[in-house]
Design an enzyme around this catalytic site. Structure first.
Site, PDB file in Angstrom:
ATOM      1  N   SER A 108       0.373  -1.076  -0.128  1.00  0.00           N
ATOM      2  CA  SER A 108      -0.322   0.156   0.356  1.00  0.00           C
ATOM      3  C   SER A 108       1.155   1.076   0.127  1.00  0.00           C
ATOM      4  CB  SER A 108      -0.651   0.345   1.218  1.00  0.00           C
ATOM      5  OG  SER A 108      -2.000   0.980   1.283  1.00  0.00           O
ATOM      6  N   ASP A 243      -2.857   6.162  -3.420  1.00  0.00           N
ATOM      7  CA  ASP A 243      -1.678   6.027  -3.025  1.00  0.00           C
ATOM      8  C   ASP A 243      -1.222   4.841  -3.581  1.00  0.00           C
ATOM      9  OD1 ASP A 243      -3.548   3.923  -2.644  1.00  0.00           O
ATOM     10  OD2 ASP A 243      -3.112   2.755  -0.755  1.00  0.00           O
ATOM     11  N   ASP A 245      -1.066   1.329  -4.161  1.00  0.00           N
ATOM     12  CA  ASP A 245      -2.358   0.089  -4.925  1.00  0.00           C
ATOM     13  C   ASP A 245      -3.269   0.662  -5.097  1.00  0.00           C
ATOM     14  OD1 ASP A 245      -2.799   0.271  -1.666  1.00  0.00           O
ATOM     15  OD2 ASP A 245      -4.289  -1.851  -1.972  1.00  0.00           O
ATOM     16  N   ASP A 247      -6.299   1.851  -3.544  1.00  0.00           N
ATOM     17  CA  ASP A 247      -7.122   1.810  -3.318  1.00  0.00           C
ATOM     18  C   ASP A 247      -7.727   3.421  -2.751  1.00  0.00           C
ATOM     19  OD1 ASP A 247      -5.393   1.596  -1.212  1.00  0.00           O
ATOM     20  OD2 ASP A 247      -6.238  -0.495  -0.707  1.00  0.00           O
TER      21      ASP A 247
END
Length: 471
Positions: A108, A243, A245, A247
């Protein structure tokens, strides 16, 4: 033979607020295999399957981790569908539609020397009880020797793009200039296609060959400056990013000011006519003050806790959603937009809330939408390399003797309420809020503040964190 239970136990990798996280050096091929095989066993005990979907972010370590996962699953006769670098919600959506489990290799927003694994069952994100089951499962396997190259597929990417454009008119953003801050986001090869398909003129900005750890809850001073400069230089109506990734969204309006994630979630939920919300205790109190929802349930921080409330809420209300302070939007029920249905995606998503808010640009600006809300302002930041045990001890000390500790934290107002749902959240007589908690993903102490204006909220966060640094 190796034991998955022993490998995981001795790896130093733990489950945080969303997935397993740890240092890259601890994610050895065998440890990755141990997590994958234990996850597969736990999921097989729920529903039989023969395929698992996998995707990765742009971290240097992610591809090799995916190779180890794929190799170990393949030896157990489980087919792997590898989708390369795509956003986590794109993988999750494909897996939900296909009714198969999936694994996202991503850390993340945390620095690239760390990485992680997010797990999804055939019905969505795994629960906290599933995490315990994975840690306790014990699968024997041989140490990995060869890591064959992965064969790429693109169905998940196409399906995610289709989800985000089919329900909106193709001229939704005609005449609007939208900047995409690409950096190293897993969705940077998707976002331009989505917004251009909706009629926008898109300007791609800031692509990086090195991994950039964008934290949507603690946006850096440099990224705030970039947003203001780009909006001015390119005459943008909005600037979008995520961010690592993909999400957690970042969205700024025509003034170049990044919206707080909970503000974005609140505006989106109002526009979607959501009846009931599940949202963490750290989110802005403007949610309740807006009087826009029939029910608001406050949870611990982390998408699994938000999701835990969906089952009860969907029994009582027609439209249910959730969002976090980081901006991740979770749709628990089908909603209607322009006479079309948007199906549930009960995991953090960055694109849908952005499009819903941007859909208003033909009538107004983002800054005006923000000003229409109850004027409560939040800020957050963190102290890095602050051990979890140290954070917990500090919070314990404050809770045991607040009269002694509040002056040490430079907090002089009268304390009127304490909330221990997650960490230590203090409400003061003047309406200010200070919330301390250890990060669930990294050795960091996070501080959230809420005040009657933005400058005071940001000042309050820095005052408290600076005081803690001197203790």
């Amino acid at each position: 033979m190796l034991s998955s239970h022993k490998l995981i136990l001795n790896s130093g990798i733990t489950f945080g607020t969303s997935g397993a996280r740890g240092l890259v050096e601890d994610f050895t091929p065998d440890v990755c295999a141990a997590f994958a095989l234990s996850f597969a066993e736990v999921m097989q005990n729920k529903n039989a399957f023969t395929t698992i979907a996998i995707a990765i972010d742009n971290r240097p370590s992610s591809y090799k981790m995916a190779q180890a996962i794929s190799s170990s699953l393949g030896e157990r006769g489980i087919e792997v569908h590898f989708f390369g670098v795509i956003p986590t919600p794109a993988l999750a959506y494909y897996a939900l539609q296909s009714k198969i489990p999936s694994i996202m290799v991503t850390g993340s927003h945390i620095p690239f020397d760390r990485n992680g694994l997010k797990f999804y069952g055939s019905d969505g994100e795994i629960t906290k009880s599933d995490e315990v089951a994975i840690l306790n499962a014990d699968v024997e396997f041989n140490s990995l020797v060869n890591l064959p190259p992965l064969i790429y597929r693109d169905e998940a990417k196409s399906l995610y793009i289709k989800r985000n454009i089919d329900v909106f008119p193709s001229d939704l953003l005609v005449g609007k200039r939208i900047g995409i801050y690409e950096h190293s986001s897993a969705g940077r090869d998707i976002y331009c296609d989505i917004f251009e398909s909706l009629g926008a003129e898109v300007i791609a900005l800031g692509r990086s060959d090195e991994f950039v750890p964008i934290d949507t809850e603690a946006v850096s001073f440099e990224d705030k400056q970039l947003a203001r400069a780009w909006v001015k230089e390119y005459k943008l109506n909005a600037l979008f990013s995520t961010d690592g990734d993909g999400d957690r969204p970042l969205l700024s309006g025509e003034n170049g000011e990044w919206l707080r994630g909970d503000v974005l979630g609140l505006i989106c939920s109002k526009l979607l006519n959501i009846e009931a919300l599940s949202t963490p205790v750290s989110c802005n109190s403007a949610i309740e003050k807006s009087n826009s929802f029939k029910s608001v349930v406050r949870t611990k921080i982390g998408s699994p806790y938000v999701i835990d409330e969906f089952e009860n809420l969907t029994k009582k209300f027609a439209t249910v959603a959730g969002f976090e302070a980081n901006g991740g939007y979770l749709l628990a029920s089908t909603v209607q937009v322009n006479g079309h249905s948007i199906t549930p995606l009960p995991t953090r998503d960055a694109v849908l809330p952005a499009i819903v808010v941007l859909s208003q640009l033909q009538q107004t600006t983002i800054s005006r939408l923000v000003k229409s809300l109850p004027q409560r302002f939040t800020a957050s930041d963190r102290i890095k390399e602050f051990a979890r045990d140290k954070s917990l001890q500090l919070i314990h000390n404050i809770s045991q003797n607040s009269s002694l500790w509040l002056p040490k934290l430079k907090l002089s107002n009268v304390l009127t309420n304490i909330d221990k749902t997650d960490g230590f959240r203090m409400t003061f007589e003047n309406g200010d809020i200070v919330h301390l908690r250890p990060s669930g993903n990294a050795p960091e102490l996070r501080c959230y503040a809420e005040c009657s204006n933005q400058e005071e909220a940001e000042k309050l966060v820095q005052t408290v964190l600076n005081a803690i640094k001197t203790l």
